[in-house]
Scaffold this active site. Structure first.
Site, PDB file in Angstrom:
ATOM      1  N   HIS A   1       7.883   1.370   6.716  1.00 51.66           N
ATOM      2  CA  HIS A   1       6.427   1.678   5.938  1.00 51.66           C
ATOM      3  C   HIS A   1       5.089   1.297   7.259  1.00 51.66           C
ATOM      4  CE1 HIS A   1       6.440  -2.573   4.505  1.00 51.66           C
ATOM      5  NE2 HIS A   1       5.548  -2.298   3.678  1.00 51.66           N
TER       6      HIS A   1
ATOM      7  N   HIS B   1       1.703  -0.294   6.633  1.00 55.21           N
ATOM      8  CA  HIS B   1       1.646  -1.333   6.765  1.00 55.21           C
ATOM      9  C   HIS B   1       1.516  -2.576   7.672  1.00 55.21           C
ATOM     10  CE1 HIS B   1       1.569  -1.785   1.672  1.00 55.21           C
ATOM     11  NE2 HIS B   1       0.135  -1.541   2.180  1.00 55.21           N
TER      12      HIS B   1
ATOM     13  N   ASP C   1       1.469  -5.600   8.906  1.00 56.20           N
ATOM     14  CA  ASP C   1       2.415  -6.039   9.505  1.00 56.20           C
ATOM     15  C   ASP C   1       3.587  -5.278   9.991  1.00 56.20           C
ATOM     16  OD1 ASP C   1       2.380  -5.512   7.046  1.00 56.20           O
ATOM     17  OD2 ASP C   1       4.045  -7.819   6.581  1.00 56.20           O
ATOM     18  N   HIS C   2       4.525  -3.825   9.658  1.00 55.41           N
ATOM     19  CA  HIS C   2       5.156  -3.702  10.568  1.00 55.41           C
ATOM     20  C   HIS C   2       4.939  -2.532  11.252  1.00 55.41           C
ATOM     21  CE1 HIS C   2       7.527  -5.126   7.177  1.00 55.41           C
ATOM     22  NE2 HIS C   2       5.981  -5.431   5.789  1.00 55.41           N
TER      23      HIS C   2
ATOM     24  N   HIS D   1       7.722   0.512  -3.551  1.00 51.29           N
ATOM     25  CA  HIS D   1       6.783  -0.316  -2.267  1.00 51.29           C
ATOM     26  C   HIS D   1       5.860   0.606  -2.543  1.00 51.29           C
ATOM     27  CE1 HIS D   1       5.370  -3.728   0.337  1.00 51.29           C
ATOM     28  NE2 HIS D   1       4.797  -2.693   0.495  1.00 51.29           N
TER      29      HIS D   1
ATOM     30  N   ASP E   1       9.282  -3.411   3.602  1.00 51.94           N
ATOM     31  CA  ASP E   1       9.398  -3.918   2.038  1.00 51.94           C
ATOM     32  C   ASP E   1       9.699  -3.484   1.089  1.00 51.94           C
ATOM     33  OD1 ASP E   1       8.375  -5.474   4.391  1.00 51.94           O
ATOM     34  OD2 ASP E   1       5.879  -4.882   3.609  1.00 51.94           O
TER      35      ASP E   1
ATOM     36  N   HIS F   1      10.016 -12.241   6.323  1.00 51.84           N
ATOM     37  CA  HIS F   1       9.048 -11.623   5.967  1.00 51.84           C
ATOM     38  C   HIS F   1       8.442 -12.875   4.595  1.00 51.84           C
ATOM     39  CE1 HIS F   1       6.422  -8.379   4.123  1.00 51.84           C
ATOM     40  NE2 HIS F   1       6.456  -8.189   5.100  1.00 51.84           N
TER      41      HIS F   1
HETATM   42 ZN    ZN Z   1       4.791  -6.187   5.369  1.00 49.45          ZN
END
Ligand code: ZN
Length: 307
Positions: free
Chosen positions: A66, A68, A70-71, A144, A211, A269
């Protein structure tokens, strides 16, 4: 078949949301024979790959769960590095189709000589994404706040040759290869079939789940997996927060692994609220009897030997 030796997960980072002094943004390279699946490259993924001793050319496919940060904030560096290093092979990128605009911005974040052979593969529904000598790559939609897909890599079931049976029936040298390809071979004047000299060997499975909040799709992705890499952002004391944010607690991640019959569980994570990641492993251990690995930066985690 030395294939299992070259199958391992390289952890690039374990931090959710923000990197910390100890943790890099999350990111993972799954080495699978001659393939390299890069999952969710967060910030700094390019340098983490270097520190792990992996090259851009080791990446043969990228899977983004996805969009976001951090990914995916490591994508610009990775994509530009593929070009800089003139990586000759195609590199498909799988990503949630609803985030196509984000992918375009990340792919074209700054000036560079764009010559890598990136193939954009939006994922819009559950199902098979790719098949090849590596097996089958499939995806399922997770739960999510933004659209998120988990991934599953499954090698086809095969057969394991039994050397003592081969010897007993006089199948040797090039005849073994003929038998494997054709299903039968004549040895010492007798027709020998593959079934007589081999046994079923389940294909190896690796699953990547993040996530997500608790959902059936996570269990289905992880079904019978030899290796499950799963987000474990919070602890049970923060279960309410986890549910609101669409994340898992370590206990939930462990229960998913138990319900799915996973062999080796990799937790990652982690929320910056918990500088000591051992707490996640401790909580998970009460809900999962198999092997638990609390991921650490630059760790190399083997896929368990074949059954
Ligand atoms: Zn994340």
């Amino acid at each position: 078949m030395g294939a299992s030796v070259s199958r391992e997960l390289i952890v690039l980072g374990t931090a959710s949301q923000v990197p910390t002094r100890q943790r890099a943004h999350n990111g993972y390279l799954l080495r699978w024979d001659d393939q390299g699946f890069l999952f969710d490259p967060g910030e700094g993924a390019q340098r983490q790959l270097l520190l792990a001793g992996a090259a851009a050319s080791d990446i043969t496919r990228i899977c983004v769960t996805h969009f976001h940060g951090d990914h995916c904030l490591g994508l610009p560096g990775i994509v530009q590095r593929l070009s800089l290093d003139r990586v000759p092979h195609e590199v498909p990128i799988h990503f949630p189709g609803s985030g196509a605009d984000f992918l375009q911005r990340l792919r074209h974040a700054s000036h560079f000589h764009d010559q890598a052979r990136i193939v954009e593969c939006p994922v819009d529904e559950d199902g098979v994404l790719a098949t090849g000598p590596f097996g089958t790559l499939s995806a399922r939609r997770l739960r999510h706040p933004v659209e998120s897909f988990g991934y599953r890599l499954a090698e086809p079931d095969g057969r394991r040759m039994l050397p003592e049976r081969l010897a007993a029936l006089g199948v040797r040298g090039p005849d073994v290869g003929v038998l494997q390809r054709a299903g039968t071979v004549v040895a010492d004047g007798r027709l020998v079939s593959l079934d007589e000299v081999s046994e079923p060997r389940p294909g190896q499975v690796a699953a990547f789940v993040m996530d997500t909040g608790w959902c059936e799709a996570a269990i289905r992705l992880a079904e019978g997996a030899d290796l499950l890499v799963i987000e474990s952002t919070f602890l049970e004391t923060e279960a309410e927060l986890a549910a609101e944010a669409g994340h898992l607690t370590a206990a939930q991640a462990a229960r998913i692994a138990t319900e799915a019959g996973v062999r080796r569980l990799v937790l990652t994570h982690f929320s910056q609220r918990h500088p000591n990641a051992a707490v996640f492993g401790d909580e998970a251990a009460a809900h999962f009897d198999g092997e638990i690995v609390v991921a650490e930066e630059l760790a190399r985690i083997a896929i368990p030997p074949r059954r």
